[in-house]
Every structure is written in structure tokens, then in C-alpha cells.
Design a protein around this motif. Structure first.
Motif, PDB file in Angstrom:
ATOM      1  N   ARG A  52       0.828  -1.214   0.000  1.00 43.49           N
ATOM      2  CA  ARG A  52       0.000   0.000   0.000  1.00 43.49           C
ATOM      3  C   ARG A  52       0.862   1.264   0.000  1.00 43.49           C
ATOM      4  NH1 ARG A  52      -4.885   0.389   1.661  1.00 43.49           N
ATOM      5  NH2 ARG A  52      -4.780  -1.391   3.077  1.00 43.49           N
TER       6      ARG A  52
ATOM      7  N   ALA B  47     -11.658  -1.989  -1.028  1.00 43.61           N
ATOM      8  CA  ALA B  47     -11.737  -0.670  -1.668  1.00 43.61           C
ATOM      9  C   ALA B  47     -13.168  -0.164  -1.558  1.00 43.61           C
ATOM     10  CB  ALA B  47     -11.312  -0.771  -3.122  1.00 43.61           C
TER      11      ALA B  47
ATOM     12  N   ALA C  12      -7.837  -6.827   0.703  1.00 44.56           N
ATOM     13  CA  ALA C  12      -8.022  -5.380   0.888  1.00 44.56           C
ATOM     14  C   ALA C  12      -9.450  -5.017   0.504  1.00 44.56           C
ATOM     15  CB  ALA C  12      -7.019  -4.615   0.024  1.00 44.56           C
TER      16      ALA C  12
ATOM     17  N   ASN D  88      -6.083  -0.120  -2.731  1.00 51.74           N
ATOM     18  CA  ASN D  88      -6.810  -1.305  -2.286  1.00 51.74           C
ATOM     19  C   ASN D  88      -7.314  -2.139  -3.463  1.00 51.74           C
ATOM     20  OD1 ASN D  88      -6.491  -0.961   0.464  1.00 51.74           O
ATOM     21  ND2 ASN D  88      -8.398   0.158   0.740  1.00 51.74           N
TER      22      ASN D  88
ATOM     23  N   ARG E 288      -5.846   5.762  -1.307  1.00 48.25           N
ATOM     24  CA  ARG E 288      -6.086   4.517  -0.561  1.00 48.25           C
ATOM     25  C   ARG E 288      -7.017   3.564  -1.313  1.00 48.25           C
ATOM     26  NH1 ARG E 288      -5.330   3.121   4.777  1.00 48.25           N
ATOM     27  NH2 ARG E 288      -6.571   1.354   5.487  1.00 48.25           N
ATOM     28  N   LYS E 289      -8.094   4.102  -1.898  1.00 50.11           N
ATOM     29  CA  LYS E 289      -9.060   3.243  -2.576  1.00 50.11           C
ATOM     30  C   LYS E 289      -8.439   2.566  -3.795  1.00 50.11           C
ATOM     31  CE  LYS E 289     -12.641   4.718  -5.057  1.00 50.11           C
ATOM     32  NZ  LYS E 289     -13.914   5.355  -5.434  1.00 50.11           N
TER      33      LYS E 289
ATOM     34  N   ASN F 268      -6.039  -5.948  -4.023  1.00 48.00           N
ATOM     35  CA  ASN F 268      -7.039  -7.021  -4.002  1.00 48.00           C
ATOM     36  C   ASN F 268      -7.152  -7.722  -5.351  1.00 48.00           C
ATOM     37  OD1 ASN F 268     -10.239  -7.627  -4.537  1.00 48.00           O
ATOM     38  ND2 ASN F 268      -9.589  -8.259  -2.505  1.00 48.00           N
TER      39      ASN F 268
ATOM     40  N   GLU G 147     -14.440   0.492   5.840  1.00 44.69           N
ATOM     41  CA  GLU G 147     -13.356  -0.381   5.385  1.00 44.69           C
ATOM     42  C   GLU G 147     -12.809  -1.227   6.538  1.00 44.69           C
ATOM     43  OE1 GLU G 147      -8.682  -0.007   4.152  1.00 44.69           O
ATOM     44  OE2 GLU G 147      -9.993   1.604   3.463  1.00 44.69           O
TER      45      GLU G 147
END
Length: 211
Positions: free
Chosen positions: A108, A136, A134, A123, A119-120, A127, A160
């Protein structure tokens, strides 16, 4: 919502869709990174139309960097915010070449060091490209988590973290896709299709639309 209900919900989603994945089209972690970068405030359908023309011509950091910012814009100009997205993708290609041997990183922290990757997005890559558990959380997941009471929270980050804690481990890697698809096609924002929902009897939404 208790653990037994959550387990049953995910079991049903797995029964109807055993191997869920993103609706973005990609054949490598780098293609996925570009597609996700393009997808912000855009539809997957719109992104796929653009990448079907882009990826046969350029689908490596070197090839996209060779196109240049203006060259890349020609392929993605149908997508919202294409100017800033082109700038970020070109910067990302340069960093991948210089710092990561042209390989998409699998942590990350490293992913979030890339321009335009929050962050999204990180993720999604962790994933979908690398099979890490993770989550998202987009608008669909946020809505479904709160509406069904699977993992309610007041912020995206809270949802999350609760999902990562509360989703049974056997479903964790695929949970993000099941939740997105459920929110996109069944548990819609304005009028959820409760009459077509396979988990309607487990859902704790108090305004179900059953006609």
C-alpha cells in the motif's frame, strides 16, 4: 448484524458468482493500475471503451511514456478529468521505470507514493491484481454496508476497517467485488431492487421495497 447472518449473505453471493472480479478489462497489474486511475468519477464501461484502443498500442510504462501526455490524451479524451489523469499516468510511468523496474509494487505504501493513487485505488490493485484481502470502499460498498447493516460506519475508512474485521475470513478476498456488484445492480441508491435480492431476508434495511 450477527456473524451467522453475514456468513449466510456471503455464502449466497458466492453461490451465484463463485469468482467475482472487477468489470474493468485488464490483462496485467499495470493495465489494471491505468484502468483504475482512469475510472475515478467515470464508469467502467467508459474506461473499457478507451483502454480497448489504448492497450493494444501501449500497455507498459515505457510504451505509455513514449506516447507522451498529449499522445495519451488522444486515447482517453472521452473520459472525465482526462487532462489531470493523463498527467498522473505519465508521472506514474516514469516513477515505475525509475524506482520499481517497471513493476507495479505490491504494498500500500509504495502504491500510494504514485501520483493520483489514493487509498481506494491502492486497495483495488492489492485485491484484484495481487489477491490480498483489501477492501476498496466506493459509494456502492459504503451504501450496501450501511443499508444492510453488514458493517455500518460514518466514514469510508470506518466501513473499510469494520468490513476487514467482520467479514468471515473465507470470503475476505472476494467480498469487495460481491459488495460492489450487489450495490451496482441490486441495492441501487435511489430504489433498491429488494424483490430481486437474494439476501433480502437477511438484510436489516428498514425501508425495503418489495413490490
Amino acid at each position: 448484524m450477527n456473524k451467522a447472518k453475514r456468513t449466510e449473505m456471503f455464502s449466497r453471493w458466492r453461490d451465484i458468482n463463485p469468482k467475482p472480479t472487477t468489470e474493468l478489462e485488464f490483462s496485467s497489474p499495470f493495465e489494471l493500475l491505468v484502468a483504475v486511475a482512469l475510472s475515478a468519477q467515470s464508469t467502467d464501461v467508459g474506461v473499457n471503451k478507451a483502454t480497448r484502443k489504448l492497450f493494444p498500442v501501449a500497455n507498459t510504462p515505457e510504451a505509455i511514456l513514449a506516447l507522451g501526455e498529449e499522445g495519451l490524451k488522444e486515447y482517453i479524451k472521452t473520459i472525465g478529468l482526462f487532462n489531470s489523469k493523463a498527467k498522473h499516468i505519465i508521472q506514474t510511468c516514469r516513477i515505475l521505470i525509475e524506482q520499481f523496474d517497471s513493476v507495479v509494487p505490491q504494498t500500500r505504501e509504495e502504491l500510494e507514493s504514485l501520483p493520483g493513487v489514493g487509498r481506494k485505488t491502492a486497495n483495488v490493485i492489492l485485491n484484484t491484481a495481487f489477491g490480498q484481502p483489501a477492501m476498496a470502499v466506493d459509494t456502492h460498498i459504503y451504501r450496501v454496508s450501511n443499508r444492510t447493516k453488514i458493517a455500518p460506519g460514518k466514514t469510508v475508512l470506518e466501513v473499510e476497517k469494520r468490513l476487514l474485521r467482520l467479514v468471515p475470513k473465507e470470503f475476505l478476498v472476494d467480498a469487495h467485488h460481491w459488495l460492489i456488484l450487489h450495490g451496482r445492480y441490486v441495492c441501487k441508491a435511489r430504489k433498491p431492487l429488494c424483490g430481486e435480492c437474494v439476501v433480502v431476508d437477511l438484510c436489516e434495511y428498514n425501508k425495503k421495497v418489495l413490490e
